[in-house]
Design a protein around this motif. Structure first.
Motif, PDB file in Angstrom:
ATOM      1  N   GLU A 287       0.846  -1.199   0.000  1.00  0.00           N
ATOM      2  CA  GLU A 287       0.000   0.000   0.000  1.00  0.00           C
ATOM      3  C   GLU A 287       0.878   1.245   0.000  1.00  0.00           C
ATOM      4  OE1 GLU A 287      -4.012   1.780   2.108  1.00  0.00           O
ATOM      5  OE2 GLU A 287      -2.661   0.570   3.327  1.00  0.00           O
ATOM      6  N   ARG A 288       0.605   2.134  -0.944  1.00  0.00           N
ATOM      7  CA  ARG A 288       1.376   3.381  -1.035  1.00  0.00           C
ATOM      8  C   ARG A 288       1.105   4.248   0.192  1.00  0.00           C
ATOM      9  NH1 ARG A 288       0.193   8.480  -3.169  1.00  0.00           N
ATOM     10  NH2 ARG A 288       1.985   9.594  -4.058  1.00  0.00           N
ATOM     11  N   ASP A 289       2.183   4.665   0.862  1.00  0.00           N
ATOM     12  CA  ASP A 289       2.055   5.505   2.058  1.00  0.00           C
ATOM     13  C   ASP A 289       1.128   4.876   3.093  1.00  0.00           C
ATOM     14  OD1 ASP A 289       3.739   7.432   0.933  1.00  0.00           O
ATOM     15  OD2 ASP A 289       2.070   8.438  -0.057  1.00  0.00           O
ATOM     16  N   GLY A 290       1.261   3.560   3.262  1.00  0.00           N
ATOM     17  CA  GLY A 290       0.390   2.833   4.184  1.00  0.00           C
ATOM     18  C   GLY A 290       0.888   2.864   5.615  1.00  0.00           C
ATOM     19  N   ARG A 291       0.506   1.844   6.373  1.00  0.00           N
ATOM     20  CA  ARG A 291       0.892   1.757   7.779  1.00  0.00           C
ATOM     21  C   ARG A 291       2.412   1.738   7.922  1.00  0.00           C
ATOM     22  NH1 ARG A 291      -2.604  -0.397  11.663  1.00  0.00           N
ATOM     23  NH2 ARG A 291      -0.846  -1.548  12.541  1.00  0.00           N
TER      24      ARG A 291
END
Length: 409
Positions: free
Chosen positions: A255-259
């Motif tokens: 996920e882009r810029d995720g957790r």
């Protein structure tokens, strides 16, 4: 043509001694991983003539490397004598350096467990000196408890988190290790041969040789615990990459810029399917639902029990986990086209047991149909000692290579 150190080398010629060494290793390998075997069966397994097998076995018997192990009744004719690796010819130690504990096990040459030791590791206190001392303390304890001489120990295999470079230098961001000289620390305090590798890779070796990967040459073994990793078996060989760093599946981006992941980056798979990450999501949705002071394995089992009892937050967390895990598995299947995908380690077993149907369905939706149909997703067959067993296999492999050289007359 052959390449040596990146340069074109001269073609090499196999000598009679090279051929004999290769034949001995083929026999020893068959015995090590298949157990008691008749000479005729060894001929079938290795492609060697029965006369060659008989000659080599005679030499190995005289050296004490193999022993007779009873007889197999045959239809008509004489019973076939079974041969096996001599279990008392030497001993192997496997070590699993985990997030919360260090497990050690002493094995004989048949990889039968003889003695175990375990030491708790306080989260956040993974000082390399402390870890090295715990490993050596465990080795001494095993040798003493088993009542064997240290000279009979052929080596110590160690599975660790992170990337292992030459000499046992370990980069493990989740431990806070950057170029930690674990191999140097250990070698300064013990003369025993050491074999240090990534824990997911040792787990993969164990499942391939003794677990659910047996009989397959293209296997993905996913290690799911506090951390997340993978062993990739291609054509029956562990894929390592150019610097032995392949398999950091937990730090592939989903996920882009995720957790935020424990490695410091964002969107890593481990930040969604690592046990700690799963429990953090549950705690945020259901404050107070998790019992304080319990280890992650107990807490994850309790979360699964809550979901079975109808807890909406627990059901939601597990559904999300199955979905994120499916994304990671689909990427592996699309990339490597394996025959088997195994969910292993303690969190893998817990999640797989509870969610296997959901994981398979979600993975199917995200995988190219023909590639998904080639693969089966199932649970690993080995228990919590699998990493240590695989680490001991590193020592066994070294022994097989060494023992394949016949003593000079």
């Amino acid at each position: 043509m052959l390449w040596e150190n990146g340069q074109m080398g001269r073609p090499t010629r196999n000598t009679t001694r090279d051929l004999r060494r290769g034949n001995r290793e083929s026999l020893l390998r068959a015995l090590a991983y298949r157990g008691p075997t008749s000479r005729q069966k060894m001929s079938d397994l290795t492609g060697l003539s029965t006369a060659t097998v008989s000659t080599l076995i005679a030499g190995l018997l005289a050296e004490g490397v193999v022993v007779e192990a009873g007889a197999l009744e045959s239809d008509g004719g004489r019973p076939r004598i079974l041969i096996e690796i001599n279990p008392g010819h030497g001993h192997l130690i496997g070590v699993d350096v985990g997030e919360t504990r260090i497990r050690l096990e002493l094995f004989d040459l048949r990889l039968t467990g003889i003695a175990k030791a375990e030491y708790a590791v306080v989260r956040g206190e993974h000082d390399p000196e402390r870890v090295a001392e715990d490993i050596l303390r465990g080795v001494r304890t095993l040798i003493t408890d088993a009542g064997i001489d240290s000279s009979r120990v052929l080596g110590v295999g160690i599975g660790v988190p992170g990337v292992v470079a030459e000499g046992g230098v370990v980069d493990a961001p989740t431990y806070g290790w950057a170029r930690a000289p674990l191999g140097e620390l250990l070698r300064a305090r013990t003369p025993l041969p050491l074999h240090i590798d990534n824990g997911a890779k040792t787990l993969g070796l164990a499942e391939l040789q003794f677990g659910a990967g047996q009989g397959s040459d293209h296997v993905i073994v996913a290690l799911l615990g506090t951390g997340v990793g993978v062993a990739i078996i291609n054509d029956g060989t562990l894929y390592r990459g150019i610097s032995n760093s392949a398999g950091e599946w937990g730090h592939t981006i989903v996920e882009r810029d995720g957790r935020r992941c424990r490695c410091g980056r964002r969107g890593c798979l481990e930040a969604y399917v690592g046990a700690g990450a799963i429990l953090e999501r549950y705690a945020s949705l259901a404050p107070g639902a998790l019992h304080q002071g319990v280890d992650e394995e107990t807490a994850l089992a309790a979360l699964i029990a809550d979901a079975d009892a109808g807890s909406a937050p627990a059901v939601q967390v597990l559904a999300e986990t199955a979905d994120w895990l499916a994304i990671g598995l689909a990427n592996l299947i699309n990339l490597f086209n394996p025959e088997r995908v195994l969910l292993a380690c303690w969190a893998g077993r817990l999640l797989g047991t509870a969610l296997l149907t959901e994981i398979r369905a979600a993975t199917r939706r995200r995988t190219m149909a023909s590639l998904y149909d080639d693969a089966t997703i199932s649970l690993g067959a080995l228990g919590p000692d699998a990493v240590a067993l695989g680490a001991a296999t590193l020592v066994l492999e070294s022994f097989l290579a060494t023992a394949s050289t016949a003593p000079r007359a």
